[in-house]
Motif scaffolding. Structure first.
Motif, PDB file in Angstrom:
ATOM      1  N   ASN A 107       0.853  -1.203   0.000  1.00 28.48           N
ATOM      2  CA  ASN A 107       0.000   0.000   0.000  1.00 28.48           C
ATOM      3  C   ASN A 107       0.882   1.244   0.000  1.00 28.48           C
ATOM      4  O   ASN A 107       0.870   2.040   0.955  1.00 28.48           O
ATOM      5  CB  ASN A 107      -0.919  -0.004   1.230  1.00 28.48           C
ATOM      6  CG  ASN A 107      -1.834  -1.209   1.283  1.00 28.48           C
ATOM      7  OD1 ASN A 107      -2.924  -1.200   0.734  1.00 28.48           O
ATOM      8  ND2 ASN A 107      -1.379  -2.264   1.941  1.00 28.48           N
ATOM      9  N   PRO A 108       1.651   1.447  -1.074  1.00 24.12           N
ATOM     10  CA  PRO A 108       2.649   2.528  -1.068  1.00 24.12           C
ATOM     11  C   PRO A 108       2.051   3.931  -0.939  1.00 24.12           C
ATOM     12  O   PRO A 108       2.725   4.844  -0.477  1.00 24.12           O
ATOM     13  CB  PRO A 108       3.361   2.353  -2.415  1.00 24.12           C
ATOM     14  CG  PRO A 108       2.377   1.613  -3.270  1.00 24.12           C
ATOM     15  CD  PRO A 108       1.646   0.703  -2.342  1.00 24.12           C
ATOM     16  N   GLN A 109       0.798   4.108  -1.340  1.00 20.87           N
ATOM     17  CA  GLN A 109       0.187   5.438  -1.266  1.00 20.87           C
ATOM     18  C   GLN A 109      -0.611   5.643   0.027  1.00 20.87           C
ATOM     19  O   GLN A 109      -1.390   6.591   0.151  1.00 20.87           O
ATOM     20  CB  GLN A 109      -0.735   5.649  -2.471  1.00 20.87           C
ATOM     21  CG  GLN A 109      -0.035   5.551  -3.821  1.00 20.87           C
ATOM     22  CD  GLN A 109       1.151   6.505  -3.926  1.00 20.87           C
ATOM     23  OE1 GLN A 109       1.058   7.672  -3.533  1.00 20.87           O
ATOM     24  NE2 GLN A 109       2.271   6.010  -4.435  1.00 20.87           N
ATOM     25  N   ALA A 110      -0.415   4.766   0.972  1.00 21.58           N
ATOM     26  CA  ALA A 110      -1.164   4.845   2.225  1.00 21.58           C
ATOM     27  C   ALA A 110      -0.845   6.135   2.987  1.00 21.58           C
ATOM     28  O   ALA A 110       0.256   6.682   2.903  1.00 21.58           O
ATOM     29  CB  ALA A 110      -0.842   3.635   3.102  1.00 21.58           C
ATOM     30  N   ILE A 111      -1.847   6.599   3.710  1.00 20.54           N
ATOM     31  CA  ILE A 111      -1.688   7.695   4.670  1.00 20.54           C
ATOM     32  C   ILE A 111      -2.191   7.141   6.004  1.00 20.54           C
ATOM     33  O   ILE A 111      -3.381   6.856   6.149  1.00 20.54           O
ATOM     34  CB  ILE A 111      -2.487   8.946   4.264  1.00 20.54           C
ATOM     35  CG1 ILE A 111      -2.090   9.429   2.870  1.00 20.54           C
ATOM     36  CG2 ILE A 111      -2.295  10.058   5.285  1.00 20.54           C
ATOM     37  CD1 ILE A 111      -2.913  10.609   2.373  1.00 20.54           C
ATOM     38  N   ILE A 112      -1.291   6.960   6.956  1.00 18.25           N
ATOM     39  CA  ILE A 112      -1.627   6.242   8.190  1.00 18.25           C
ATOM     40  C   ILE A 112      -1.513   7.192   9.382  1.00 18.25           C
ATOM     41  O   ILE A 112      -0.519   7.900   9.533  1.00 18.25           O
ATOM     42  CB  ILE A 112      -0.687   5.037   8.392  1.00 18.25           C
ATOM     43  CG1 ILE A 112      -0.720   4.121   7.156  1.00 18.25           C
ATOM     44  CG2 ILE A 112      -1.061   4.270   9.647  1.00 18.25           C
ATOM     45  CD1 ILE A 112       0.358   3.054   7.162  1.00 18.25           C
ATOM     46  N   ASP A 137      -7.773  13.363   1.038  1.00 18.64           N
ATOM     47  CA  ASP A 137      -6.672  12.832   1.841  1.00 18.64           C
ATOM     48  C   ASP A 137      -7.183  12.197   3.132  1.00 18.64           C
ATOM     49  O   ASP A 137      -6.646  11.185   3.590  1.00 18.64           O
ATOM     50  CB  ASP A 137      -5.672  13.939   2.181  1.00 18.64           C
ATOM     51  CG  ASP A 137      -4.611  14.094   1.093  1.00 18.64           C
ATOM     52  OD1 ASP A 137      -4.657  13.345   0.099  1.00 18.64           O
ATOM     53  OD2 ASP A 137      -3.736  14.976   1.248  1.00 18.64           O
ATOM     54  N   MET A 138      -8.229  12.788   3.725  1.00 18.62           N
ATOM     55  CA  MET A 138      -8.804  12.179   4.927  1.00 18.62           C
ATOM     56  C   MET A 138      -9.474  10.845   4.585  1.00 18.62           C
ATOM     57  O   MET A 138      -9.428   9.903   5.384  1.00 18.62           O
ATOM     58  CB  MET A 138      -9.811  13.123   5.573  1.00 18.62           C
ATOM     59  CG  MET A 138      -9.183  14.122   6.530  1.00 18.62           C
ATOM     60  SD  MET A 138      -8.356  13.356   7.975  1.00 18.62           S
ATOM     61  CE  MET A 138      -9.763  12.965   9.013  1.00 18.62           C
ATOM     62  N   GLU A 139     -10.086  10.750   3.423  1.00 23.41           N
ATOM     63  CA  GLU A 139     -10.641   9.465   2.978  1.00 23.41           C
ATOM     64  C   GLU A 139      -9.541   8.415   2.900  1.00 23.41           C
ATOM     65  O   GLU A 139      -9.713   7.274   3.334  1.00 23.41           O
ATOM     66  CB  GLU A 139     -11.319   9.605   1.612  1.00 23.41           C
ATOM     67  CG  GLU A 139     -12.695  10.217   1.646  1.00 23.41           C
ATOM     68  CD  GLU A 139     -13.469   9.963   0.356  1.00 23.41           C
ATOM     69  OE1 GLU A 139     -13.121   9.022  -0.381  1.00 23.41           O
ATOM     70  OE2 GLU A 139     -14.424  10.713   0.088  1.00 23.41           O
ATOM     71  N   THR A 140      -8.405   8.826   2.317  1.00 24.66           N
ATOM     72  CA  THR A 140      -7.281   7.893   2.201  1.00 24.66           C
ATOM     73  C   THR A 140      -6.763   7.499   3.575  1.00 24.66           C
ATOM     74  O   THR A 140      -6.480   6.321   3.833  1.00 24.66           O
ATOM     75  CB  THR A 140      -6.147   8.526   1.371  1.00 24.66           C
ATOM     76  OG1 THR A 140      -6.652   8.875   0.083  1.00 24.66           O
ATOM     77  CG2 THR A 140      -4.987   7.556   1.202  1.00 24.66           C
ATOM     78  N   LEU A 141      -6.638   8.476   4.474  1.00 21.20           N
ATOM     79  CA  LEU A 141      -6.171   8.171   5.830  1.00 21.20           C
ATOM     80  C   LEU A 141      -7.142   7.235   6.535  1.00 21.20           C
ATOM     81  O   LEU A 141      -6.723   6.274   7.205  1.00 21.20           O
ATOM     82  CB  LEU A 141      -6.008   9.469   6.622  1.00 21.20           C
ATOM     83  CG  LEU A 141      -5.574   9.319   8.084  1.00 21.20           C
ATOM     84  CD1 LEU A 141      -4.589  10.425   8.469  1.00 21.20           C
ATOM     85  CD2 LEU A 141      -6.775   9.377   9.048  1.00 21.20           C
ATOM     86  N   TYR A 142      -8.425   7.472   6.377  1.00 21.04           N
ATOM     87  CA  TYR A 142      -9.449   6.648   7.019  1.00 21.04           C
ATOM     88  C   TYR A 142      -9.371   5.206   6.516  1.00 21.04           C
ATOM     89  O   TYR A 142      -9.343   4.260   7.301  1.00 21.04           O
ATOM     90  CB  TYR A 142     -10.819   7.251   6.724  1.00 21.04           C
ATOM     91  CG  TYR A 142     -11.978   6.543   7.399  1.00 21.04           C
ATOM     92  CD1 TYR A 142     -12.234   6.719   8.745  1.00 21.04           C
ATOM     93  CD2 TYR A 142     -12.834   5.723   6.662  1.00 21.04           C
ATOM     94  CE1 TYR A 142     -13.312   6.088   9.368  1.00 21.04           C
ATOM     95  CE2 TYR A 142     -13.907   5.083   7.263  1.00 21.04           C
ATOM     96  CZ  TYR A 142     -14.147   5.275   8.614  1.00 21.04           C
ATOM     97  OH  TYR A 142     -15.206   4.639   9.216  1.00 21.04           O
ATOM     98  N   PHE A 143      -9.292   5.053   5.189  1.00 26.65           N
ATOM     99  CA  PHE A 143      -9.250   3.708   4.621  1.00 26.65           C
ATOM    100  C   PHE A 143      -7.914   3.025   4.918  1.00 26.65           C
ATOM    101  O   PHE A 143      -7.870   1.826   5.226  1.00 26.65           O
ATOM    102  CB  PHE A 143      -9.481   3.758   3.110  1.00 26.65           C
ATOM    103  CG  PHE A 143      -9.586   2.392   2.485  1.00 26.65           C
ATOM    104  CD1 PHE A 143     -10.708   1.601   2.682  1.00 26.65           C
ATOM    105  CD2 PHE A 143      -8.551   1.884   1.704  1.00 26.65           C
ATOM    106  CE1 PHE A 143     -10.804   0.334   2.124  1.00 26.65           C
ATOM    107  CE2 PHE A 143      -8.636   0.623   1.146  1.00 26.65           C
ATOM    108  CZ  PHE A 143      -9.767  -0.157   1.355  1.00 26.65           C
ATOM    109  N   SER A 144      -6.820   3.751   4.839  1.00 34.66           N
ATOM    110  CA  SER A 144      -5.495   3.173   5.110  1.00 34.66           C
ATOM    111  C   SER A 144      -5.396   2.678   6.539  1.00 34.66           C
ATOM    112  O   SER A 144      -4.875   1.580   6.803  1.00 34.66           O
ATOM    113  CB  SER A 144      -4.393   4.208   4.856  1.00 34.66           C
ATOM    114  OG  SER A 144      -4.374   4.632   3.517  1.00 34.66           O
TER     115      SER A 144
END
Length: 630
Positions: free
Chosen positions: A284-289, A347-354
């Motif tokens: 998941n290289p594009q993850a925002i954790i 970006d918050m969507e990505t953080l939430y899903f990641s």
């Protein structure tokens, strides 16, 4: 006639059994509510040994040391006189949350009145980060802050530990005299261990705000919004100091871990974190954790010597923190807390899903056999599982009420439903005790008697068993909006097994909730022995706080300090190269590749325990079970 007679006897038996079963549950809940209430501080106390400072409105929370094995060592862990009272937000935040939920989702006597909830609310409000330059930012600290006029900053401080260590030798003499008076044995060993441990305690005095307390406060705010009719003034008071949702989201994203970023502040993480989640990062290289601390490298360079720094000067990822943030975001979105939806960016969507994906991946992969690193601050696995299940419960409720949310919430629901309704049930099956009803974590699990024979004491048994019930109910039940009852979710292959597990554990709680120590390990230091220091794990970034680099192979660890260094992993390291790095020594120490449990020789560590927290989650389990539409 015979058939009719038997049928009548059966009906009478059912009625009698039901009556006998409901009376004990009411009695147990009433006693739990009383015990919780008695542990709230109703009068502030100032520090003067042997008296600890206690802040008005907070609930009891203690710092203890995880000694184990021989009876005298175990006694140092569990003795009722050997602890430090700790004034932190986390325990009180969760106890208040659980007391409200026991009435929201369960059937129980009134758990808390307006006066006592107001006291807890006022106490929690004191844990805001005062270093923010905008108003009403809901960024919270684990400990309240004190102002340092010399540096013009607010510093987070565990007051009683700070008082204790400031004049350690004098205070240890007082402690020694007190213990002698009380007849406590093995005082010399205790004093020696306290003196040895004091150096590591100093590092916990300087932490910045964190996202687990921050999003716990968001969930609490949502509860107050939903309960405005019952507690009309509290939500408006909460809004006055917590309304800046845009800033909260900005900060959450600013400090998140982005392994593919080109910026050092975003792509650099604690080597211990990278060790256990590197496969997830690879896939998941594009993850925002989400991370633990609201601080980055650029900031720690500036303020480390002003008393505000992340441990080891680097951020980390703890799945329990992630679970708390996930629920805070979910509740704020579902109930649109102060226009939270307006600021929920891509970006918050990505953080939430990641973050949800990492939680699910961690459970499926057993934390890559390193729970000590994956749950670096929150070792209780049962507590972590409950925090994660709360999001599934809320998303299930949202789906049944057909609330409109971005599609990412459906994707997260699918992830959590799969892992909690399969992998977590399997975990409980594998870890249930021989009675098929109760569960242990690790406190007291490796104790022995005077003959050296294993004799576990079950000090976290009540807590772990109650949290198991809470996880099962959150994962397999939903709140019926029409009846106000909890109902089992139909269609799951696991439902009959889950019902049996729940019934057995509730029965155990009714019989045993006051027979064991009510300890838990809701928080801990990040280092649990020599093997958990981050410096022994592979890294590719070695800098001093001033930005200059250094060669770890030329660093004399016996004569040079690592306190003001940054030792981390930036970006992604090719796995073949990383495996080679694991085989090398770091600062002349081999990489600790295995986890042998929390109770290992030389691995003693400070942990935070709260008896009213144990009682409150037990109350929640019983109240929700009492509200089940069986």
């Amino acid at each position: 006639m015979m058939l009719l007679h038997k049928t009548l006897l059966f009906v009478i038996c059912l009625a009698s059994c039901y009556s006998d079963a409901t009376q004990p549950i009411d009695q147990v809940m009433e006693k739990l509510i009383k015990l919780i209430s008695e542990e709230q501080i109703l009068k502030p106390v100032k520090f003067k040994l042997p008296v600890w400072e206690k802040q008005l409105g907070l609930y009891r929370s203690e710092i203890r040391l995880d000694f184990f094995d021989k009876p005298y060592e175990a006694e140092l862990r569990k003795n009722k006189f050997i602890y430090v009272f700790d004034n932190n937000m986390f325990a009180t935040g969760w106890i208040s949350t659980v007391l409200l939920e026991a009435n929201m989702y369960g059937r129980a006597p009134q758990t808390i009145d307006t006066e006592h909830l107001s006291l807890a609310f006022d106490a929690i409000e004191k844990f805001h980060d005062h270093n923010q330059n905008e108003s009403a930012v809901p960024l919270m600290t684990f400990w309240s802050q004190i102002y340092n006029a010399t540096t013009n900053t607010w510093e987070s401080a565990p007051d009683n530990l700070r008082y204790l260590i400031t004049d350690l030798d004098k205070n240890l003499l007082i402690i020694e005299d007190i213990l002698k008076t009380l007849g406590v044995k093995n005082i010399a060993q205790l004093i020696d261990k306290l003196r040895t441990s004091s150096a590591s305690f100093k590092d916990v005095f300087e932490i910045p705000p964190d996202f687990d307390d921050t999003y716990l406060n968001i969930g609490f705010g949502v509860q107050l919004k939903l309960l405005q009719d019952k507690y009309p003034s509290l939500f408006q008071r909460w809004v006055q100091t917590n309304s800046n949702m845009k800033k909260l989201i900005d900060l959450t994203l600013q400090y998140a871990y982005r392994p593919s970023s080109q910026l050092l502040d975003q792509n650099t993480i604690d080597p211990r974190t990278y060790f256990w989640l590197r496969d997830f990062v690879r896939d998941n290289p594009q993850a925002i954790i989400v991370t633990t601390w609201a601080q980055n490298i650029a900031e720690v360079r500036k303020v480390a010597h002003q008393g505000i720094r992340m441990p080891f000067n680097l951020n980390n990822v703890d799945v329990t923190v992630g679970a708390n943030v996930l629920y805070g975001i979910t509740s704020a979105m579902v109930y649109d807390l102060l226009d939270f939806k307006t600021y929920f960016t891509k970006d918050m969507e990505t953080l939430y899903f990641s973050t949800a994906s990492l939680i699910a991946w961690s459970i499926k992969n057993s934390m890559k056999n390193r729970p000590d690193l994956a749950q670096v601050y929150y070792p209780s696995h049962y507590n972590f599982l409950w925090y994660g299940s709360r999001t599934l419960f809320l998303l299930e409720l949202t789906r049944r009420q057909q609330k409109s949310l971005p599609d990412v919430f459906n994707r997260v629901y699918a992830l959590l439903a799969d892992v909690y309704r399969n992998d977590v049930v399997k975990y409980f099956k594998e870890h249930v005790r021989s009675d098929l009803s109760s569960y242990d974590d690790f406190l007291g699990a490796n104790d022995t008697n005077i003959f050296g024979k294993a004799e576990p004491t079950g000090e976290d048994r009540i807590f772990s068993t109650a949290q198991t019930v809470n996880v099962l109910l959150a994962s397999f039940a939903y709140l019926d909006a029409n009846t106000g009852k909890l109902k089992w979710i139909n269609g799951s292959k696991q439902i009959e097994i889950v019902q049996t597990m729940t019934n057995r554990s509730v029965s155990w709680l009714l019989n045993n909730s006051f027979k064991y120590q009510s300890f838990n390990c809701f928080f801990s230091g990040s280092v649990k022995g020599f093997n958990q220091l981050p410096f022994w794990y592979p890294a590719n970034t070695y800098q001093y706080l001033n930005g200059t680099t250094f060669d770890p192979n030329r660093f004399d660890i016996n004569n040079q300090s690592l306190v003001d260094t940054i030792v981390g992993v930036s970006g992604y390291i090719n796995e073949t190269i990383y495996q080679h790095m694991i085989e090398e020594k770091h600062f002349n120490v081999s990489t600790p590749t295995t986890f042998n449990g929390y109770n290992v020789p030389g691995g003693e560590f400070p942990f935070w325990s709260s008896q009213p927290y144990t009682y409150s989650v037990t109350l929640l389990a019983l109240a929700q079970y009492n509200n089940l539409d069986k």
